[in-house]
Motif scaffolding. Structure first.
Motif, PDB file in Angstrom:
ATOM      1  N   GLY A 171       0.987  -1.224   0.068  1.00 36.02           N
ATOM      2  CA  GLY A 171       0.333  -0.335   0.001  1.00 36.02           C
ATOM      3  C   GLY A 171       0.721   1.549  -0.312  1.00 36.02           C
ATOM      4  N   GLY A 172       2.099   1.236   0.959  1.00 34.28           N
ATOM      5  CA  GLY A 172       2.839   2.273   0.824  1.00 34.28           C
ATOM      6  C   GLY A 172       4.051   2.176  -0.850  1.00 34.28           C
ATOM      7  N   ILE A 173       3.808   1.568  -0.908  1.00 33.58           N
ATOM      8  CA  ILE A 173       4.685   1.836  -2.344  1.00 33.58           C
ATOM      9  C   ILE A 173       3.498   2.349  -3.012  1.00 33.58           C
ATOM     10  CG2 ILE A 173       5.055   0.635  -4.148  1.00 33.58           C
ATOM     11  CD1 ILE A 173       6.662  -1.732  -2.092  1.00 33.58           C
ATOM     12  N   LYS A 180       3.599  10.487  -6.347  1.00 31.11           N
ATOM     13  CA  LYS A 180       4.383  11.082  -6.519  1.00 31.11           C
ATOM     14  C   LYS A 180       4.358  11.237  -8.026  1.00 31.11           C
ATOM     15  CE  LYS A 180       9.623  10.123  -8.722  1.00 31.11           C
ATOM     16  NZ  LYS A 180      10.184   9.074  -8.953  1.00 31.11           N
ATOM     17  N   HIS A 181       3.633  10.332  -9.451  1.00 32.86           N
ATOM     18  CA  HIS A 181       2.732  10.597 -10.445  1.00 32.86           C
ATOM     19  C   HIS A 181       2.129  12.138 -10.767  1.00 32.86           C
ATOM     20  CE1 HIS A 181       1.293  10.150 -13.729  1.00 32.86           C
ATOM     21  NE2 HIS A 181       0.001  10.030 -13.713  1.00 32.86           N
ATOM     22  N   HIS A 182       1.055  11.410  -9.473  1.00 35.15           N
ATOM     23  CA  HIS A 182       0.236  13.561  -9.260  1.00 35.15           C
ATOM     24  C   HIS A 182       0.537  14.196  -9.675  1.00 35.15           C
ATOM     25  CE1 HIS A 182      -3.483  15.346  -8.577  1.00 35.15           C
ATOM     26  NE2 HIS A 182      -2.962  15.345  -7.654  1.00 35.15           N
ATOM     27  N   SER A 183       2.061  14.881  -8.412  1.00 38.30           N
ATOM     28  CA  SER A 183       2.866  16.194  -7.851  1.00 38.30           C
ATOM     29  C   SER A 183       3.137  15.561  -9.723  1.00 38.30           C
ATOM     30  CB  SER A 183       3.717  15.356  -7.017  1.00 38.30           C
ATOM     31  OG  SER A 183       3.513  14.955  -5.551  1.00 38.30           O
ATOM     32  N   GLU A 184       4.090  15.055 -10.137  1.00 37.63           N
ATOM     33  CA  GLU A 184       4.713  16.015 -11.096  1.00 37.63           C
ATOM     34  C   GLU A 184       3.788  15.832 -12.194  1.00 37.63           C
ATOM     35  OE1 GLU A 184       7.074  11.913 -12.418  1.00 37.63           O
ATOM     36  OE2 GLU A 184       8.770  12.087 -10.954  1.00 37.63           O
ATOM     37  N   LYS A 185       2.169  15.184 -12.032  1.00 37.91           N
ATOM     38  CA  LYS A 185       1.496  15.971 -13.538  1.00 37.91           C
ATOM     39  C   LYS A 185       0.789  17.024 -12.714  1.00 37.91           C
ATOM     40  CE  LYS A 185      -2.984  14.988 -15.155  1.00 37.91           C
ATOM     41  NZ  LYS A 185      -4.206  13.673 -15.057  1.00 37.91           N
ATOM     42  N   ASN A 186       0.888  17.810 -11.970  1.00 37.77           N
ATOM     43  CA  ASN A 186       0.453  18.507 -11.705  1.00 37.77           C
ATOM     44  C   ASN A 186       1.187  19.516 -11.985  1.00 37.77           C
ATOM     45  OD1 ASN A 186      -2.045  18.369 -10.087  1.00 37.77           O
ATOM     46  ND2 ASN A 186      -1.670  17.750  -8.445  1.00 37.77           N
ATOM     47  N   MET A 187       3.000  19.558 -11.142  1.00 39.70           N
ATOM     48  CA  MET A 187       3.959  20.709 -11.716  1.00 39.70           C
ATOM     49  C   MET A 187       3.677  20.874 -13.635  1.00 39.70           C
ATOM     50  SD  MET A 187       7.821  20.208 -10.916  1.00 39.70           S
ATOM     51  CE  MET A 187       7.600  19.501  -9.104  1.00 39.70           C
ATOM     52  N   LEU A 188       3.918  19.482 -14.075  1.00 36.72           N
ATOM     53  CA  LEU A 188       3.548  19.852 -15.538  1.00 36.72           C
ATOM     54  C   LEU A 188       2.309  20.740 -15.947  1.00 36.72           C
ATOM     55  CD1 LEU A 188       4.679  16.404 -17.132  1.00 36.72           C
ATOM     56  CD2 LEU A 188       6.092  18.793 -16.971  1.00 36.72           C
TER      57      LEU A 188
END
Length: 361
Positions: A171-173, A180-188
């Motif tokens: 679950g943690g992984i 991480k994917h969501h943060s990178e997407k938001n950053m883009l």
């Protein structure tokens, strides 16, 4: 379905789901306890259960208040959101022994709480949470099971420990990867929608916002504004100074227009766009005059030489036009302000047969 999509994209929506689940499981816990108490009334259990429910009601009520009333990311919002998993762990550690121990129908709540913890503390949080729940389960197991050396007891214990550890680790992984994917997407997305120079929303964001506001039937005004004779600033003081002027003016406009009242965009070059969510013309005039005066009164300086700039504005109210028609109308009013001497605000007064209004200091 829409709210579930929002939960995937928004930490706030996800927290609201967890908060709602607490109320649901509180009702389930009370129901389970009452059914068991009627069958086997043990006074000490009732004595412990009642204060726990009262504390839970108080905590969950306060938590919901801050989750719904405090700005997302504020100190109290963050505090109450992150305290939730700790409260869940304490409640679980008390509820499970009161409702059957290792045979409690509430035991699967452990998996949900571990995942909730992993949302904030990711893989490490999931592992630590799993170890804590394994410890609680182990204590209850040792006190409840009379023959811990039997084959069935060992198998049951090892399976529960394994499941808890796997939920914490995997679950943690999974949560870490998705976060991480969501943060990178938001950053883009943020990079794509922001102007790198002024940090204002860019032309693309303006067009999308305009389209969405019109589709949603919102009432608003738009204003197009640009810096008068900006080319002269670049020619005389250089493009570096011109960039500084753009940044400072963008910051001034943003500081004057509250986030709930409107949005500011860099439309292109020395031109800015403003959306004001009000149908009152006098309020629009007041805000634009305030912006105009703030810019005109600001003193810029280049190598000790002071200078000032002015801005012209064209403003109109949305009245059923398409985005392109609306921008074209505001742009025409902006050029009207330019042609009439600059440093002016020209608006369409929809209450007076679409006459032009020249708003001056």
């Amino acid at each position: 379905m829409k709210f579930l999509r929002e939960a995937y994209q928004s930490g706030h929506a996800l927290e609201i789901i967890f908060s709602s689940l607490r109320w649901f499981f509180l009702v389930v816990s009370i129901t389970v306890f009452i059914l068991q108490y009627v069958e086997d009334p043990v006074q000490i259990k009732l004595t412990l259960f009642v204060p726990l429910v009262v504390f839970g009601l108080i905590y969950m009520g306060v938590s919901d208040y801050y989750l719904h009333r405090s700005p997302e990311g504020s100190r109290m919002y963050t505090f109450m959101a992150k305290c939730g998993p700790f409260f869940d762990f304490i409640a679980f550690s008390t509820l499970v022994p009161l409702t059957g121990g290792i045979e409690s129908p509430l035991f699967p709540l452990a998996y949900l709480i571990i995942l909730h913890i992993a949302v904030y503390w990711r893989f490490l949080g999931g592992i630590i949470a799993a170890i804590l729940f394994i410890s609680v389960y182990s204590i209850i197991f040792l006190k409840q099971v009379s023959d811990i050396s039997s084959f069935d007891s060992i198998v049951n214990y090892l399976c529960q420990v394994l499941f808890l550890f796997l939920i914490g680790g995997l679950g943690g992984i999974i949560v870490s990867r998705e976060r991480k994917h969501h943060s990178e997407k938001n950053m883009l997305v943020e990079v794509a929608n922001r102007d790198y120079l002024t940090n204002l929303l860019n032309h693309r964001s303006f067009q999308e916002c305009l389209r969405e506001d019109i589709e949603n039937g919102l009432e608003f005004h738009i204003a197009l504004t640009d810096i008068d004779k900006f080319k002269c600033i670049n020619d005389k003081y250089g493009h570096v100074m011109g960039d500084l002027v753009l940044r400072q003016i963008g910051a001034m406009i943003t500081s004057i227009i509250p986030e709930k009242t409107g949005k500011v965009f860099r439309y292109g070059g020395e031109e800015f766009a403003i959306i004001l969510y009000t149908k009152e013309q006098f309020e629009v005039n007041r805000i634009l005059v305030q912006v105009k005066q703030a810019v005109a009164n600001h003193c810029f300086s280049c190598e000790g030489e002071p200078f000032s700039v002015t801005m012209s504005f064209g403003c109109c109210k949305q009245n059923g036009e398409t985005p392109n028609q609306l921008v074209k109308k505001a742009d025409k009013l902006l050029y009207e302000a330019k042609d009439n001497g600059r440093n002016q605000i020209v608006c369409v007064n929809l209450g007076a047969c679409h006459d032009l209004i020249f708003v001056k200091d």
